[in-house]
Design an enzyme around this catalytic site. Structure first.
Site, mmCIF file in Angstrom:
data_model
loop_
_atom_site.group_PDB
_atom_site.id
_atom_site.type_symbol
_atom_site.label_atom_id
_atom_site.label_comp_id
_atom_site.label_asym_id
_atom_site.label_seq_id
_atom_site.Cartn_x
_atom_site.Cartn_y
_atom_site.Cartn_z
ATOM 1 N N GLN A 270 31.570 55.474 58.122
ATOM 2 C CA GLN A 270 30.510 55.484 59.011
ATOM 3 C C GLN A 270 29.991 56.649 59.319
ATOM 4 O OE1 GLN A 270 31.592 52.227 62.266
ATOM 5 N NE2 GLN A 270 29.624 51.485 62.791
ATOM 6 N N TYR B 282 27.506 49.578 73.100
ATOM 7 C CA TYR B 282 28.545 49.157 73.190
ATOM 8 C C TYR B 282 28.731 48.189 74.472
ATOM 9 C CZ TYR B 282 31.059 52.180 70.142
ATOM 10 O OH TYR B 282 31.194 52.382 68.692
ATOM 11 N N GLU C 144 38.777 46.678 67.452
ATOM 12 C CA GLU C 144 38.951 46.742 66.620
ATOM 13 C C GLU C 144 39.070 45.723 65.398
ATOM 14 O OE1 GLU C 144 37.362 50.143 65.085
ATOM 15 O OE2 GLU C 144 38.358 50.891 66.998
ATOM 16 N N GLN D 175 36.033 58.858 56.671
ATOM 17 C CA GLN D 175 35.032 58.636 57.395
ATOM 18 C C GLN D 175 34.317 58.153 56.897
ATOM 19 O OE1 GLN D 175 35.614 56.704 60.832
ATOM 20 N NE2 GLN D 175 33.665 56.435 60.703
ATOM 21 N N GLU E 184 28.512 46.724 67.590
ATOM 22 C CA GLU E 184 29.515 47.489 69.029
ATOM 23 C C GLU E 184 29.392 46.182 70.134
ATOM 24 O OE1 GLU E 184 31.819 49.211 68.289
ATOM 25 O OE2 GLU E 184 31.375 50.156 66.044
HETATM 26 N N1 BES Z 1 32.664 51.448 64.010
HETATM 27 C C1 BES Z 1 33.603 52.185 65.729
HETATM 28 C C2 BES Z 1 33.004 53.620 64.737
HETATM 29 C C3 BES Z 1 32.066 54.351 64.692
HETATM 30 C C4 BES Z 1 30.826 53.538 65.149
HETATM 31 C C5 BES Z 1 32.386 55.493 64.196
HETATM 32 C C6 BES Z 1 29.329 54.712 65.142
HETATM 33 C C7 BES Z 1 30.666 56.135 63.629
HETATM 34 C C8 BES Z 1 29.403 55.780 63.422
HETATM 35 C C9 BES Z 1 34.533 52.116 66.599
HETATM 36 O O1 BES Z 1 34.851 50.499 66.266
HETATM 37 C C10 BES Z 1 34.565 52.067 67.128
HETATM 38 O O2 BES Z 1 33.468 52.071 68.416
HETATM 39 N N2 BES Z 1 35.396 53.395 68.187
HETATM 40 C C11 BES Z 1 35.452 53.462 69.375
HETATM 41 C C12 BES Z 1 36.944 52.606 70.176
HETATM 42 C C13 BES Z 1 35.976 51.543 70.673
HETATM 43 C C14 BES Z 1 37.491 51.235 71.964
HETATM 44 C C15 BES Z 1 35.409 51.754 71.410
HETATM 45 C C16 BES Z 1 36.266 54.958 69.521
HETATM 46 O O3 BES Z 1 36.437 55.944 68.389
HETATM 47 O O4 BES Z 1 36.599 56.015 70.387
HETATM 48 ZN ZN ZN Z 2 33.306 49.335 67.232
#
Ligand code: BES
Ligand code: ZN
Length: 622
Positions: free
Chosen positions: A161, A403, A316, A159, A338
């Protein structure tokens, strides 16, 4: 070090700007100062990475050779990020001959790691680094075979990021820096290997796999998974990897994946990455999903059996445009990844499943936003879209705000300019910035030219959205009829305490979540008992419902009664989004001892990212 870096950056920016001719050229040449990377892309750029990796499960190490091809007009030094790597040797290749490089490593910053400074000759073409990952590398989770479904083979996944690629590959680890890569990976035979690149879809007999990513990507999208999993096609360009035993269930749950891809293309232009596959990881994965190009990494908790959580797939997938194609230049502009993605996600959901369904999801997101804003305070600088993360750990600063406030801004612009104009604008945006990184300022400039035009009052408002903390007053026109019906049933139920008065037979997951969120926080144990025994909430199949219920139950003194279910959930799931609210509620509601005991039992199964977050929380509240 930092002031030297700043000085070099200023000089290079000046030099670059004097040399610029057209404004488009200027845009693509600009290098943004990244507060989380030591690398020096404005002086020395890498073009391509060749990786040769051996996966050593016994020692829990990746043994690697990372060979970078440099852009011809490089400076006298290449700086790479590194977090806990063991560097064995560094060589440079100049004019076809290989020599040992002079290099030094900075003192270690506990969050960012340490820059590796490698001296270059005037015509160095390549830099080769022989290294090993350290113990407890932050990006890696090594799972013993007992923690997998079949319990036959171990599992490894990464992982990267936001700033952990540097813990398994020495690299220029800023989202504003892109390079292509090729990798050869040797794993124990019998195991399958995938990367964020072109994948073979089949196991090889010798455990050796090769990968190509010929589209330049930033380091945080470097990804690898090694384990006992197979592939099943869903459509022509889509499919799923999962452990045997889960593969068919996963393919059924994700049966709309190809439709999602087509829907997304119809909205904002052709999908540029060729294939879109997903892999279902073991439950210890800290996130819901991670948009690694060509192969999204997913939590198994998305497999609810009724496709009720597949908006995560839409999310995603949407990152293939917002994030992977147009990337935030540094984590200060995280909302460009996001916020755009969350907006795009809801457009995919609306196109596929209709406005009432998509709006139900959106209004839960709007609730999340208001809750986060309330908790962090409307003056909190972290509630701005444009962040200033200098000196901060991105782990602590990347929140829901990017987000949901980001999505809301785009929703606001859509309502102000009309959907047709706004969609055309987004299409143009992705086309214009593709394969580039972008900043809030780049977005604003483009928006003025292509959307906002002469409307200076709209521009002022948009600037407030981006640069000011808190929320601009705006309530989107969501269709929330189904939630209003729940409000009514709830009034009746609170009076009668008769669960039949809820008429909940046809409720979807999202209606259940809304309902739980709307329950009064009056610590009414009797009511909790009725709800739990009638609807079996603490053993629900759906992880989102379970998580919402556990949080509510613990806050309302009903945690003790369902502690074994809470314990199972916290041990079986590593998803941080679930762990944090439940542990927090336990610590705030007299279940401290229980929280510690469960954590001690669960921690060997948590990914370093979740482990660290939960541990910090527990220690803070001692
Ligand atoms: N890219 C993100 C995950 C992330 C963000 C990893 C910042 C590390 C640092 C991924 O696209 C994401 O937003 N995942 C969310 C799900 C989404 C439906 C809101 C999660 O993992 O909850
Ligand atoms: Zn995301």
């Amino acid at each position: 070090m930092n002031s030297l870096k700043m000085f070099l950056f200023l000089i290079s920016t000046l030099l670059l700007c004097f040399g610029c001719k057209s404004s488009t050229q200027k845009d693509s040449m600009k290098t943004v100062m990244d507060p989380h990377s030591f690398s020096n892309p404005s002086i020395t750029k890498v073009k391509h990475l060749d990786l040769d990796l051996k996966i050593n499960f016994e020692n829990k190490r990746i043994e690697g050779l990372a060979s970078y091809t440099l852009e011809a007009d490089h400076g006298s030094e290449l700086i790479l990020d590194n977090l806990g790597l063991i560097i064995q040797s560094i060589q440079i290749e100049s004019g076809g001959s290989l020599t040992e490089a002079h290099y030094h490593i900075d003192t270690i910053d506990p969050v960012l790691g340490a820059g590796i400074h490698i001296e270059l000759k005037s015509k160095t073409e390549k830099v080769r680094i022989q290294y090993m990952s350290g113990q407890n590398a932050y990006a890696l989770q090594w799972l013993p075979k007992e923690q997998t479904r079949r319990k036959k083979y171990p599992f490894l996944f990464t992982q990267s990021q936001s700033i952990y690629a540097r813990s398994w590959i020495p690299c220029p680890d800023g989202p504003g820096i892109r390079f292509t890569y090729h990798a050869k990976v040797s794993a124990p035979k019998d195991l399958m290997v995938v990367m964020s690149a072109t994948n073979s879809m089949q196991r090889t007999s010798d455990g050796i796999y090769e990968f190509d990513m010929e589209i330049p990507i930033p380091a945080y999208l470097l990804a690898l998974a090694v384990g006992d999993f197979d592939f099943k096609a869903i459509g022509n360009r889509t499919g799923v990897y999962a452990e045997p035993g889960l593969l068919d269930k996963a393919a059924a749950e994700f049966s709309d994946l190809e439709n999602m891809l087509i829907t997304a293309e119809n909205l904002y232009g052709p999908y540029p990455w060729k294939r879109y596959d997903v892999i279902v990881l073991p439950a210890s994965f800290s996130f819901g999903g991670m948009e690694n190009p060509r192969i999204t990494f997913l939590t198994p908790s998305v497999i609810a059996g009724d496709q009720s959580l597949t908006s995560l797939l839409a999310h995603e997938l949407a990152h293939s445009w917002s994030g992977n194609l147009v990337t935030n230049a540094s984590w200060n502009d995280f909302w460009l990844n996001e916020g755009f993605t969350t907006y795009f996600e809801s457009r995919i959901m609306e196109a596929l499943y209709g406005k009432p369904y998509a709006d139900m999801l959106s209004s839960l997101g709007f609730q999340d936003l208001n809750k986060t804003m309330h908790e962090m305070g409307t003056e909190n600088p972290l509630s701005k879209l444009k962040l200033n993360l200098q000196g901060m750990d991105p782990e602590e600063a990347l929140t829901d705000i990017a987000y949901e406030k980001g999505k809301l801004l785009l929703r606001f612009l859509e309502e102000r300019t009309g959907r047709a104009a706004f969609d055309q604008f987004l299409k143009n945006y992705f086309e214009y910035f593709k394969y580039k990184s972008n900043t809030s300022e780049g977005f604003l400039k483009f928006a003025v030219e292509h959307l906002i035009k002469q409307d200076t009052s709209l521009l002022d408002t948009v600037k407030k959205w981006i640069y000011e903390p808190g929320l601009i007053s705006f309530t989107p026109a969501y269709d929330t009829l189904r939630f209003k019906n729940i409000d009514q049933s709830l009034v009746l139920f609170l009076k009668t305490m008769n669960p039949k008065s809820l008429h909940s037979d046809a409720w979807t997951t999202h209606e259940w979540i809304y309902f739980i969120r709307k329950l009064p926080s009056d610590k009414n144990i009797q009511r909790c008992l009725i709800l739990n025994s009638t609807f079996k909430l603490s053993t629900a199949r759906n992880s989102e419902i379970k998580c919402a219920w556990f949080e509510y139950a613990v806050k309302n003194n009903f945690g003790k009664q369902i502690l074994p279910d809470i314990q199972n959930f916290l041990i079986q799931n590593g998803r941080r989004k679930y762990l944090m609210p439940i542990y927090t509620a336990m610590l705030d509601n007299a279940l401290n001892k229980e929280a510690w005991i469960i954590f001690e039992m669960a921690k060997s199964g948590y990914h370093p990212i979740s482990l660290n977050s939960v541990q910090k929380l527990l220690i803070e509240k001692i």
